[in-house]
Write a protein that holds these residues in place. Structure first.
Motif, mmCIF file in Angstrom:
data_model
loop_
_atom_site.group_PDB
_atom_site.id
_atom_site.type_symbol
_atom_site.label_atom_id
_atom_site.label_comp_id
_atom_site.label_asym_id
_atom_site.label_seq_id
_atom_site.Cartn_x
_atom_site.Cartn_y
_atom_site.Cartn_z
ATOM 1 N N ASN A 107 -12.220 86.631 117.458
ATOM 2 C CA ASN A 107 -11.020 86.300 116.682
ATOM 3 C C ASN A 107 -10.236 85.153 117.297
ATOM 4 N N HIS A 111 -14.905 91.680 119.708
ATOM 5 C CA HIS A 111 -14.302 91.318 118.424
ATOM 6 C C HIS A 111 -13.046 90.478 118.662
ATOM 7 N N GLN A 112 -12.234 90.895 119.584
ATOM 8 C CA GLN A 112 -11.009 90.165 119.916
ATOM 9 C C GLN A 112 -11.328 88.735 120.376
ATOM 10 N N LEU A 154 -4.576 88.833 115.193
ATOM 11 C CA LEU A 154 -5.971 88.609 115.575
ATOM 12 C C LEU A 154 -6.243 89.141 116.973
ATOM 13 N N SER A 166 -12.077 79.980 115.107
ATOM 14 C CA SER A 166 -11.624 81.056 114.234
ATOM 15 C C SER A 166 -10.128 80.952 113.956
ATOM 16 N N GLN A 176 -10.773 91.087 110.456
ATOM 17 C CA GLN A 176 -11.981 90.275 110.373
ATOM 18 C C GLN A 176 -11.623 89.043 109.544
ATOM 19 N N PRO A 177 -11.380 87.913 110.203
ATOM 20 C CA PRO A 177 -10.809 86.737 109.517
ATOM 21 C C PRO A 177 -11.629 86.263 108.328
#
Length: 493
Positions: A54, A50-51, A100, A59, A137-138
């Motif tokens: 981001n 996930h990182q 993020l 992103s 979560q952008p």
């Protein structure tokens, strides 16, 4: 259970595809689904992936450009709790790239509503409980229409990477992330996407919006009552539209009760929009000096506040699998009947989620108010738990306005996975089904008795949710009410 679905696949291409999938895997698809549910929580690399997403150039550029263009100066980093509330931290928007990467830390009990039991102990861990990390979560970023300098962004919760053994794993009690994982497993195992539309009812109260009530008559649908509420529903729709809702219709249903609906969509968007809608209503109530309540049953003799879930399953070719091509009369496909079979089988065990408060069960004790009391289904039958009101969708009528939509949709997926994988045929439409729990205490017992439903949720989530609801029931059972005073204060001699 036979995996040879192809013999029943006339008019339903999905059945043959599921048969092939089961043969290729050499296993019942329900078992495959459940094994994948269990494995998903053991992923120590989840946070890192996930990182990495981001921090991709694309992103970072996209979210920073959105924030700069919008003029947002502050961000709420938000997560839904088990009890349908929302918790957040406010951070200046200029730190978004840092967040993020690092996320936002919360005390673990924030997701169990910081609720204490009757002995004063925090449920889910005391002062010694570890923090968790909420990683934004952008794609969920939105600007709040009532204050353009404030935005919000949803987070997914993880175990901190420094914790031995569990570091980097998804946090078990994050109901939003759990639903997202569950839905992905439905897609991976069955090739099906669930879409839903919810019907949140709520009651508004205030001197400026009192309706005219004629004794013996329902105030439902009357234009005059809609006119009384006009400034409020206009503001609601204005804010909702600004937050990307596709508003479609609304009506006045009972004293102070309105229902506004928006277009159905994938369950991730529908659940987020329901949570957001509640925040919109709270804001509009502040602006107009009135009260807005999602309490399931505010008044006896009036409609309760339901939140029907209208669900459908779509295959990878974009076909609604609840319909049979060429059939015009009201019907449900074979795949849809199996899905309903799973829902009805597990509906008693799911009631603790669908009707989650002490007050929820007052809906089922007030006769003539269209709240189902048995696990049954019917064709355009408002007394049924599952109502087929139009081809292509199944209206699940037990959820109420206080429901956690992430938990309700996750359990509907799980019950449907059982129904389809094990070809659970429901009774005939209109037949009486098993009685549903009629109190929170009975719902707790039914949840404990359904091992499949418990296994469909992370163990820690089930345990903490049960503890929260058992404590709520215990507090209610120990409360002395006005009804008891009226009934017993001078009953003897």
């Amino acid at each position: 259970m036979s995996n040879n679905l192809s013999t029943q696949s006339g008019g339903e291409p999905i059945l043959e595809k599921l048969s092939t999938q089961a043969i290729n895997l050499g296993r019942n698809l329900t078992d495959v689904y459940h094994d994948r549910v269990d494995a998903a929580l053991s992923d120590n690399d989840a946070f890192a992936r996930h990182q990495q997403q981001n921090l991709s150039d694309e992103s970072v550029a996209e979210i920073t450009e959105k924030i700069e263009r919008s003029g947002v100066k502050y961000l709420y980093y938000m997560l839904p709790t088990l009890g349908s509330r929302t918790v957040a931290k406010m951070v200046p928007a200029k730190h978004v790239v840092r967040n993020l990467e690092k996320g936002i830390s919360f005390h673990r009990t924030a997701l169990s509503d910081l609720q204490t039991d009757i002995f004063g102990n925090l449920i889910g861990g005391g002062v010694e409980a570890k923090e968790f990390v909420g990683l934004p979560q952008p794609e969920s970023f939105q600007q709040l229409p009532w204050d353009g300098e404030v935005g919000r962004i949803f987070c997914a919760a993880y175990e901190p990477e420094h914790l031995v053994n569990v570091g980097g794993r998804p946090l078990a009690i994050d109901s939003r992330a759990n639903m997202q994982r569950t839905h992905q497993l439905l897609k991976d195992t069955f090739g099906l996407t669930m879409k839903s539309g919810t019907e949140p009812e709520m009651v508004w109260k205030g001197d400026s919006i009192e309706p005219n009530i004629v004794p013996g008559h329902s105030p439902a649908y009357q234009v005059e009552n809609l006119e009384v509420m006009r400034p409020i529903f206009k503001r609601l729709e204005e804010y909702a539209t600004a937050l990307d809702f596709d508003m479609i219709e609304g009506d006045y249903e009972d004293k102070g009760q309105i229902e506004l609906n928006w277009m159905f969509d994938d369950i991730e968007l529908t659940a987020d929009r329901l949570v957001t809608y509640r925040q919109i209503c709270s804001q509009v109530a502040r602006e107009f000096g009135v009260q807005a309540s999602f309490m399931p049953k505010p008044y006896l003799g009036s409609m309760g506040n339901g939140c029907h879930h209208n669900i459908s399953l779509w295959d990878e070719e974009g076909r609604n699998t609840f319909e049979v091509e060429g059939v015009k009369e009201l019907h449900m496909s074979q795949l849809g009947r199996w899905a309903i079979g799973g829902i009805l089988k597990h509906s008693p065990g799911m009631m603790l989620i669908m009707a989650s408060t002490v007050n929820s069960y007052k809906r089922f004790w007030d006769p003539g108010q269209f709240a189902p009391a048995r696990a049954n289904w019917g064709l355009d039958d408002r007394a049924s738990l599952v109502r087929i009101s139009a081809n292509g969708r199944a209206e699940v009528r037990v959820p109420d306005a206080s429901v956690n939509p992430y938990l309700s949709h996750a359990l509907l997926i799980a019950s449907i996975a059982d129904g389809i994988g094990n070809q659970i045929e429901p009774p005939q439409a209109g037949e009486a089904g098993e009685a549903l729990p009629l109190s929170l205490g009975e719902a707790i017992d039914a949840f404990r008795a359904d091992e499949y439903i418990q296994r469909s949720l992370p163990d820690t989530l089930s345990e903490i949710y049960l503890e929260m609801k058992s404590d709520e029931w215990a507090r209610y059972c120990g409360a002395v009410t006005e009804w008891e005073f009226d009934q017993y204060w001078q009953a003897i001699p």
